[in-house]
Design an enzyme around this catalytic site. Structure first.
Site, PDB file in Angstrom:
ATOM      1  CB  THR D  89     -33.393  62.031 -22.667  1.00 20.81           C
ATOM      2  OG1 THR D  89     -33.505  63.381 -23.099  1.00 20.81           O
ATOM      3  CG2 THR D  89     -34.781  61.425 -22.509  1.00 20.81           C
ATOM      4  CD1 TRP D 110     -28.207  46.948  -7.538  1.00 22.65           C
ATOM      5  CD2 TRP D 110     -27.003  47.039  -5.647  1.00 22.65           C
ATOM      6  NE1 TRP D 110     -27.106  47.715  -7.778  1.00 22.65           N
ATOM      7  CE2 TRP D 110     -26.350  47.795  -6.640  1.00 22.65           C
ATOM      8  CE3 TRP D 110     -26.432  46.940  -4.391  1.00 22.65           C
ATOM      9  CZ2 TRP D 110     -25.145  48.459  -6.392  1.00 22.65           C
ATOM     10  CZ3 TRP D 110     -25.236  47.600  -4.156  1.00 22.65           C
ATOM     11  CH2 TRP D 110     -24.610  48.345  -5.139  1.00 22.65           C
ATOM     12  NE  ARG D 114     -39.062  47.388 -12.652  1.00 25.13           N
ATOM     13  CZ  ARG D 114     -40.299  47.845 -12.553  1.00 25.13           C
ATOM     14  NH1 ARG D 114     -41.306  47.134 -12.999  1.00 25.13           N
ATOM     15  NH2 ARG D 114     -40.533  49.030 -12.029  1.00 25.13           N
ATOM     16  CD  GLU D 120     -27.023  37.226  -8.360  1.00 24.48           C
ATOM     17  OE1 GLU D 120     -28.106  37.517  -8.900  1.00 24.48           O
ATOM     18  OE2 GLU D 120     -26.917  36.917  -7.163  1.00 24.48           O
ATOM     19  CB  SER D 122     -24.601  30.955 -12.064  1.00 21.10           C
ATOM     20  OG  SER D 122     -25.528  29.898 -11.958  1.00 21.10           O
ATOM     21  NE  ARG D 262     -33.233  50.372  -3.419  1.00 23.42           N
ATOM     22  CZ  ARG D 262     -34.186  49.625  -2.881  1.00 23.42           C
ATOM     23  NH1 ARG D 262     -34.386  49.609  -1.579  1.00 23.42           N
ATOM     24  NH2 ARG D 262     -34.996  48.922  -3.648  1.00 23.42           N
TER      25      ARG D 262
END
Lengths: 344, 344, 344, 344
Positions: D89, D110, D114, D120, D122, D262
């Site tokens: 934490t 990517w 979540r 992003e 559009s 990743r």
């Protein structure tokens, strides 16, 4: 009392019902549905609902049209692979809903986990029962022993002793305990001392709570010159060993994460008592293949740092590594030796 | 083709199974379990599993030992109360698991919602099928009309027309459409133009994809002097109208939030088509009391800002409020008049 | 005591530091950084760090290369638009880190919000201070009045009175209050009664806590025949009005959601006291355009159900709608009339 | 082109600004603030903002009034302890905001994470640029080699070769590569083949996109008999190698989790290219103590299952364990031997 008669009847009514479903169904879990497992002195864990099974994990991993693979053995192998390689999303596809009764200080640790849904009994609007947690005398004695023996003995041994104790607690008589000699006699007295303080202060707090509420159902027993405080405020005098209740819904991935932290030796005894029931009585029945894989790759696995792995490699190459030559800190060296089961 | 024969058989096998359960069960939802609702040209939505029902929401709100209240009417009233007053946590206690097939650009909007669990078909490891989205000719015509009429007509009307169209689409013949006069003839040509471009470029992309993969199952048909590219890289040439699939699990509270955004007029038509199926075919069957309350307090409710509420109060007090005297911006004034069904 | 001298010095040391940064910086917030706002009797809220400003919201909404728009006025208009139309993601781009000291029962409500990061002071490992919450006498009196007058008067009035009280609390003398007549004299006695119970039971609990710990720093003052209980267990006797502390980090979107629930009339007074400080002292300084828009479209906005909107339209069309003809439930009718500022 | 002149100027304007702040500030990160690191052919990563530093982690872990400990060495030791024991934490208390430009298929992987905030660009409302990803010729050759050599050689070697290549890519001439003999000549041709397909199909798709939009800024160049399709629909023909952009904000704990997946060998090359830049260029500058600890206990650590640990213990006890006697599956045995750097 953990569950009174009226509640008992409500539970039985739910257990008696039976429906037809096309959903994935786990008979071993159905057998205990709605039942309560007693934890601590007044607490419990009950399974209220569940979604999915081992096969549902496989089904999601494959984004398949039908059920999992044809063979339980294949499902098991895939589940082990997924867990070993941290492909965790398919485990989110199973869901468990529990009803928990636990002391407030346990609930406080519990609800720090944010990836679950919760509905808690509201002390703002509802009156709390006079139910509080007092440690088991034998358990308290062990804790006191633990503190005294900290330097001398291993915590592990104590924990083992405590678990044995839990298991035979139904049978264990206090007298058996008392036979263990002088040291025990001392901690026995101490436990009694602490116990009576726990009990006493909890009861007094409840008396103040009731007095502040002034809500006696018989009007004549109320203090006529005192309006009574709102429940949301009066409850502020109750200690954190009072019991609360909540519905708790969580997916299997996040449940395993919760268990890896709370069924662990580092967790406080009281929450660990709950976590172990969930792990060994509920998860084991619900998703046996996942349970087994989680034991191997989760609970009972160890992580080696880059440095620790290097030491292991050198030891396997027959090099005589010691703390100084290891490149590890004192603490890491000790932790690694413990993991490998060696004298530091 | 949305579902081929082998998949059809797998689905039927699951539908044929029947188990005994003590869990909350919803017969209206069991009736359509595993079945697919067709959406767009090759997409679908299928319910794979669910947890809870309307009563489970009440049960959680009360942290009760048994089921919900004794009476469906009481449950309904409590559910309405909870939704009206934003007591959202009990709605998290129900869970829905869907299998979705949708174009990539729809999936991209969908998976922006983070409060769900997802397993998507992997184009890194698996070959994609030659299935891509091409808008319905009649739908395309409407979109083209929409753009042309933007200044002249109301978007709302067009959307209504589009919905009517959707509903009778099984019956509607293209010829009926063509009768609508010269303007329509123009957009009919345009639609054909756009449509053939869509179709053509999608097919070409797939040919390149296959060529890059060089994975023909008959060795003799492969290019012998070319090793073939990894699937994870070759798929990069496929356009975002190609279909993907995913398992999607979400709780009812977050599902309603998703629907309030994606079944809304502002959402892109293609994702709205999915959201409407989930709302009106699935949620309505699953939790009818919640569905009704969500319509009243969610989808069909409106929010009035402090300023807009002030205008309404003044109007009710018979004051003749206009844009200038309203204190609202031009845009807010227009939005408020639309909400109240008045000429701006 | 809210903050002792040693802590005061640590805070001052941080306030004295100054660094160069290229990051978005808000001078109005820098001015109060690390300072504490007193809340309740021993609690506080301190801003420890922040990220972003109003312009950062615009910047993110536009996925821009540079800062927000050129003009503050344009930024403001876009922020209002975003909030009005529930485009909430750009507000997640700002972050606030607070240090909170609050009673355990307040922290319990607070930490039910899951979309934040938290580090709480650990009563497992650290000893708690003897600091507990006792309601303000004047506040208690109001609460008692509130209960007594519930049927007679409006809660709103009382709440207003309470707020006035809060504002002038520094000046308000108890005697001023006592002049309000017989009823007040009664609740004055009652408040004294409740207050002394609060105080008394809190102090006793602490005495038991210390006794169980047996940790007196002077060895001679310890009970030599008692080992002392672990802190994690001894703290179980402390009531939930004891103060705890935590670091709390949350993004602006989720903070506004928290505030819309906790600065609301329905929230318990104690947590509302914190929420109002955060809203009116901190958010207002930090992101003034967002604060203003949130007041208009969030805190001070109302939601009309489909049915309520229908009633408003009919009333605007001069129809004489009453409860019976409204189609609303008794409760919804009453709520709507309250919103419109009309007699039910 | 990754960044054009107008954007370049906007970035420079932001870099030129300088403010006074009392917040925790990291000079090594300020030095690169707003700058872009080029990734792949047109992509980039830019740091837009950050909150916290190594000391802020310590500060939160201690719920302290002032900054971290007095000594950097103590901070470092505590950070290592926290990371080793999964006290995660405090790492959530630091936050990073990035601006990413990446191909859609990379963005898709990517945004499956979540626990971050995203805005992003559009394609519903804005026109996409004609920028698409085509693998580097040398990289493509390596991939083709990889597939061909899969059975013969080690993936690790290839990956090492690929990294070397990346590092000297500015210098590496194609001719150097071509000298490597016949096999290479073959894959060189193949790479050229694949490359031209990539390029060709991407350009064609854009031509169709433009044609569907019919938005030429010079009216005379538009098709007069075609209204033009909405952007949200026309973009559906663009392949997933087209570039998109997004703002991405995430806390340090979740960032490290993202990187552990990743920046790992199992991740697709293209996203790994981004992850490595974030890890080695940004995290290293921002929180050097955390970076070092994460290398040791995260990226470069290994997990041993219960069974694997048992094998290691037996080997250390000089037992001659082989696959059969290990109790591990074939696959797990091979994985363990790889971890220990031994021949299977």
């Amino acid at each position: 009392m953990t569950i009174d008669d009226r509640k008992r009847a409500e539970i039985e009514a739910q257990r008696a019902a039976s429906h037809e479903t096309r959903r994935a169904t786990v008979q071993a879990l159905e057998a205990i549905l709605y039942e309560h497992f007693v934890v601590l002195d007044h607490g419990f864990v009950r399974v209220i609902d569940y979604m999915g099974d081992d096969a549902a994990i496989v089904q999601a991993a494959r984004v398949s049209y039908g059920a999992g693979t044809r063979h339980v053995r294949e499902d098991r192998a895939l589940i082990r692979y997924l867990l070993r390689h941290r492909h965790t999303t398919p485990f989110e596809m199973c869901e468990l809903k529990l009803h928990i009764k636990a002391p407030i200080f346990v609930a406080r640790q519990w609800l720090r986990h944010r990836t679950a849904s919760v509905n808690e009994y509201s002390a703002r609007y509802s009156k709390l029962d006079r139910e509080f947690y007092v440690p088991d005398a034998a358990h308290l004695k062990l804790i006191l022993d633990e503190r005294r023996l900290k330097e001398r003995g291993s915590m592990k041994d104590l924990f083992e002793r405590m678990k044995v104790l839990d298991e035979r607690s139904a049978l264990a008589t206090q007298s058996e305990f008392n036979k263990q000699g002088r040291d025990d006699a001392l901690s026995d007295n101490e436990a009694r001392h602490a116990l009576s303080r726990f009990d006493d202060t909890s009861k007094r707090a409840y008396a103040v709570y009731k007095n502040l509420l002034n809500e006696n159902t018989r009007r004549t027993l109320r203090n006529p010159s005192y309006t009574g405080l709102a429940r949301e405020l009066a409850r502020a005098v109750l200690p954190v060993n009072y019991y609360t209740q909540f519905y708790w819904k969580i997916d299997l991935h996040n449940l395993l994460h919760f268990l890896s932290l709370r069924a662990d030796d580092h967790a406080q005894y009281e929450i660990r008592a709950y976590a172990e029931v969930i792990l060994d009585k509920i998860v084991m029945r619900w998703v046996p293949a996942t349970y087994e894989a989680f034991r191997d790759y989760g609970m009972d696995a160890v992580s080696l740092s880059a440095g620790a792995l290097d030491v292991v490699k050198r030891m396997l190459a027959k090099e005589d590594v010691n703390e100084d030559s290891s490149g590890l800190s004192k603490r890491e060296w000790r932790e690694l030796m413990a993991v490998l089961g060696r004298e530091p």
